[in-house]
Write an enzyme that holds these catalytic residues in place. Structure first.
Site, PDB file in Angstrom:
ATOM      1  N   ARG A 202       0.867  -1.177   0.000  1.00  0.00           N
ATOM      2  CA  ARG A 202       0.000   0.000   0.000  1.00  0.00           C
ATOM      3  C   ARG A 202       0.902   1.225   0.000  1.00  0.00           C
ATOM      4  O   ARG A 202       2.057   1.172   0.441  1.00  0.00           O
ATOM      5  CB  ARG A 202      -0.906   0.024   1.230  1.00  0.00           C
ATOM      6  CG  ARG A 202      -1.848  -1.179   1.346  1.00  0.00           C
ATOM      7  CD  ARG A 202      -2.675  -1.095   2.620  1.00  0.00           C
ATOM      8  NE  ARG A 202      -3.629  -2.192   2.760  1.00  0.00           N
ATOM      9  CZ  ARG A 202      -3.393  -3.299   3.445  1.00  0.00           C
ATOM     10  NH1 ARG A 202      -2.222  -3.464   4.071  1.00  0.00           N
ATOM     11  NH2 ARG A 202      -4.305  -4.252   3.524  1.00  0.00           N
ATOM     12  N   LYS A 227      -1.946  -1.541   7.892  1.00  0.00           N
ATOM     13  CA  LYS A 227      -3.393  -1.415   8.071  1.00  0.00           C
ATOM     14  C   LYS A 227      -3.914  -2.434   9.077  1.00  0.00           C
ATOM     15  O   LYS A 227      -3.563  -3.606   9.029  1.00  0.00           O
ATOM     16  CB  LYS A 227      -4.095  -1.613   6.723  1.00  0.00           C
ATOM     17  CG  LYS A 227      -5.586  -1.301   6.768  1.00  0.00           C
ATOM     18  CD  LYS A 227      -6.201  -1.381   5.389  1.00  0.00           C
ATOM     19  CE  LYS A 227      -7.676  -1.042   5.439  1.00  0.00           C
ATOM     20  NZ  LYS A 227      -8.305  -1.098   4.103  1.00  0.00           N
ATOM     21  N   HIS A 292      -2.579   2.049  -6.222  1.00  0.00           N
ATOM     22  CA  HIS A 292      -3.190   0.803  -5.752  1.00  0.00           C
ATOM     23  C   HIS A 292      -3.371  -0.193  -6.900  1.00  0.00           C
ATOM     24  O   HIS A 292      -3.489  -1.398  -6.658  1.00  0.00           O
ATOM     25  CB  HIS A 292      -4.531   1.087  -5.077  1.00  0.00           C
ATOM     26  CG  HIS A 292      -4.807   0.204  -3.901  1.00  0.00           C
ATOM     27  ND1 HIS A 292      -4.066   0.244  -2.739  1.00  0.00           N
ATOM     28  CD2 HIS A 292      -5.732  -0.772  -3.718  1.00  0.00           C
ATOM     29  CE1 HIS A 292      -4.530  -0.652  -1.883  1.00  0.00           C
ATOM     30  NE2 HIS A 292      -5.527  -1.292  -2.457  1.00  0.00           N
ATOM     31  N   ARG A 295      -0.618  -2.686  -6.756  1.00  0.00           N
ATOM     32  CA  ARG A 295      -0.861  -3.721  -5.742  1.00  0.00           C
ATOM     33  C   ARG A 295      -1.842  -4.768  -6.271  1.00  0.00           C
ATOM     34  O   ARG A 295      -1.622  -5.975  -6.109  1.00  0.00           O
ATOM     35  CB  ARG A 295      -1.385  -3.059  -4.466  1.00  0.00           C
ATOM     36  CG  ARG A 295      -1.779  -4.025  -3.339  1.00  0.00           C
ATOM     37  CD  ARG A 295      -2.140  -3.205  -2.110  1.00  0.00           C
ATOM     38  NE  ARG A 295      -3.009  -3.921  -1.177  1.00  0.00           N
ATOM     39  CZ  ARG A 295      -2.586  -4.673  -0.178  1.00  0.00           C
ATOM     40  NH1 ARG A 295      -1.294  -4.855   0.009  1.00  0.00           N
ATOM     41  NH2 ARG A 295      -3.451  -5.264   0.641  1.00  0.00           N
ATOM     42  N   HIS A 318      -4.528  -9.330   4.165  1.00  0.00           N
ATOM     43  CA  HIS A 318      -6.000  -9.334   4.231  1.00  0.00           C
ATOM     44  C   HIS A 318      -6.469 -10.135   5.445  1.00  0.00           C
ATOM     45  O   HIS A 318      -5.959 -11.222   5.714  1.00  0.00           O
ATOM     46  CB  HIS A 318      -6.603  -9.958   2.969  1.00  0.00           C
ATOM     47  CG  HIS A 318      -6.481  -9.088   1.758  1.00  0.00           C
ATOM     48  ND1 HIS A 318      -6.641  -9.565   0.469  1.00  0.00           N
ATOM     49  CD2 HIS A 318      -6.227  -7.760   1.634  1.00  0.00           C
ATOM     50  CE1 HIS A 318      -6.497  -8.574  -0.382  1.00  0.00           C
ATOM     51  NE2 HIS A 318      -6.240  -7.466   0.292  1.00  0.00           N
ATOM     52  N   TYR A 327      -9.606 -11.433  -6.617  1.00  0.00           N
ATOM     53  CA  TYR A 327      -8.630 -11.503  -7.709  1.00  0.00           C
ATOM     54  C   TYR A 327      -8.872 -12.689  -8.638  1.00  0.00           C
ATOM     55  O   TYR A 327      -8.389 -12.693  -9.766  1.00  0.00           O
ATOM     56  CB  TYR A 327      -7.205 -11.527  -7.150  1.00  0.00           C
ATOM     57  CG  TYR A 327      -6.862 -10.256  -6.415  1.00  0.00           C
ATOM     58  CD1 TYR A 327      -6.702  -9.054  -7.104  1.00  0.00           C
ATOM     59  CD2 TYR A 327      -6.748 -10.232  -5.032  1.00  0.00           C
ATOM     60  CE1 TYR A 327      -6.420  -7.875  -6.440  1.00  0.00           C
ATOM     61  CE2 TYR A 327      -6.467  -9.060  -4.358  1.00  0.00           C
ATOM     62  CZ  TYR A 327      -6.310  -7.881  -5.058  1.00  0.00           C
ATOM     63  OH  TYR A 327      -6.043  -6.706  -4.390  1.00  0.00           O
TER      64      TYR A 327
END
Length: 345
Positions: A202, A227, A292, A295, A318, A327
């Site tokens: 990120r 995050k 992003h 990523r 995640h 994805y």
């Protein structure tokens, strides 16, 4: 349906005047608004000058927070800090709550109900065409705030969230990524973009990196307090390690791996976005690419090369596998093997 609206002072009270040629449908709608009145002397309809009514008739909102709302925001900010929320989350939630309280500036906080939340969604969020993700942030702010309020008519568990949009992540081809990464002639700029793609970082994670986070002996990067306040490690390829060594010798960063114009200070988010914009121009790529996207492309390219989805989830940091599964919908590896019946015609 033609009409005009403006603010007036009628009999010493702030009102909104609505002028239009006689129209039974519009009259019926205005009559449903609380305290809407007809003025025989002015020959117009007028109603209370409130935020809701200003929004209804597209009049600029010039309201200020009440003393109660200011105090509420201060307490909310203090509570969020005590819970150790990140600065960006605190700003998002306090800004969201401020927007909500401004909308009901003429109403005591203790009198706000679940129906008011629905009105806010319809008459502010939807009318301004704001995204469902922004609406979801507002819901988070409202729920968190009213958990801290003792006397309230709000039933937190009944506040509904917007239906989640099923948007696919934007992904670049490997050729497009290569063109972007090779476009910059500046070593620092190139290293930053390459590191984002090669490790699926990120933007904030890249800018928070320090030289000590690069472990060249184990070929990993340690991402501290990313995050969700989680640490994680990502693999460091020999190719990117070589680029990092060249960069380190040339720039000799002190506190942060990528520093701004002032020695020891982090590179800014805005400057990094400009770096990407310049690279896109040089690579002749007209797509609205963001950092992003690199990523997203990293994750998709890993999946297409056969990397297990569980590992990709760990690499991206995640919480849920459902987030990573998105994805699978943009990977073209399997789709390209499907033969169209059109080819047999």
């Amino acid at each position: 349906m033609d009409w005009t609206a403006k603010t007036i002072i009628h009999k010493g009270t702030a009102r909104i005047a609505v002028c239009f040629e006689k129209n039974t449908e519009l009259i019926a709608r205005i009559k449903t608004i609380a305290d809407a009145r007809w003025s025989a002397s002015l020959q117009l309809w007028h109603l209370p000058d409130t935020v809701e009514n200003r929004l209804r008739f597209h009049i600029p909102i010039k309201v200020t927070l009440s003393e109660e709302a200011v105090l509420a925001l201060q307490r909310f900010d203090f509570w969020l800090h005590s819970k150790r929320y990140s600065n960006s989350t605190i700003k998002t939630y306090t800004d969201g709550l401020k927007s909500f309280l401004l909308f009901f500036s003429d109403k005591p906080i203790a009198e706000i109900t679940n129906q008011d939340v629905i009105r806010y969604n319809n008459e502010f969020i939807l009318k301004k065409h704001l995204s469902s993700s922004y609406q979801n942030q507002i819901v988070n702010a409202i729920k968190l705030y009213f958990k801290t309020v003792l006397e309230t008519k709000i039933e937190i568990e009944k506040i509904h969230r917007p239906k989640r949009e099923k948007k696919l992540p934007n992904v670049l081809s490997k050729d497009e990524v290569k063109a972007i990464l090779e476009a910059s002639g500046n070593l620092k700029h190139k290293t930053m973009l390459c590191l984002i793609y090669s490790c699926g970082l990120r933007c904030g994670e890249l800018l928070a990196l320090q030289p000590v986070h690069i472990d060249s002996k184990r070929n990993i990067i340690l991402l501290k307090n990313s995050k969700g306040k989680k640490d994680r490690i990502v693999p460091l390829s020999p190719k990117i390690l070589e680029l990092l060594r060249t960069y380190f010798k040339a720039y000799k960063p002190m506190n942060y791996l990528f520093e701004g114009q002032i020695a020891g200070s982090p590179y800014s988010d805005k400057s990094l976005q400009s770096v990407l914009k310049q690279a896109l121009q040089k690579a002749n790529i007209s797509k609205p690419v963001t950092l992003h996207w690199l990523r997203h492309s990293y994750a998709t390219h890993l999946l297409e090369s056969g990397t297990d989805l569980r590992y990709i989830q760990e690499l991206l940091g995640h919480n849920s596998s459902k987030t990573t599964e998105i994805y699978t919908h943009v990977s073209t590896k399997s789709i390209q093997q499907i033969k169209s019946p059109f080819d047999d015609l």
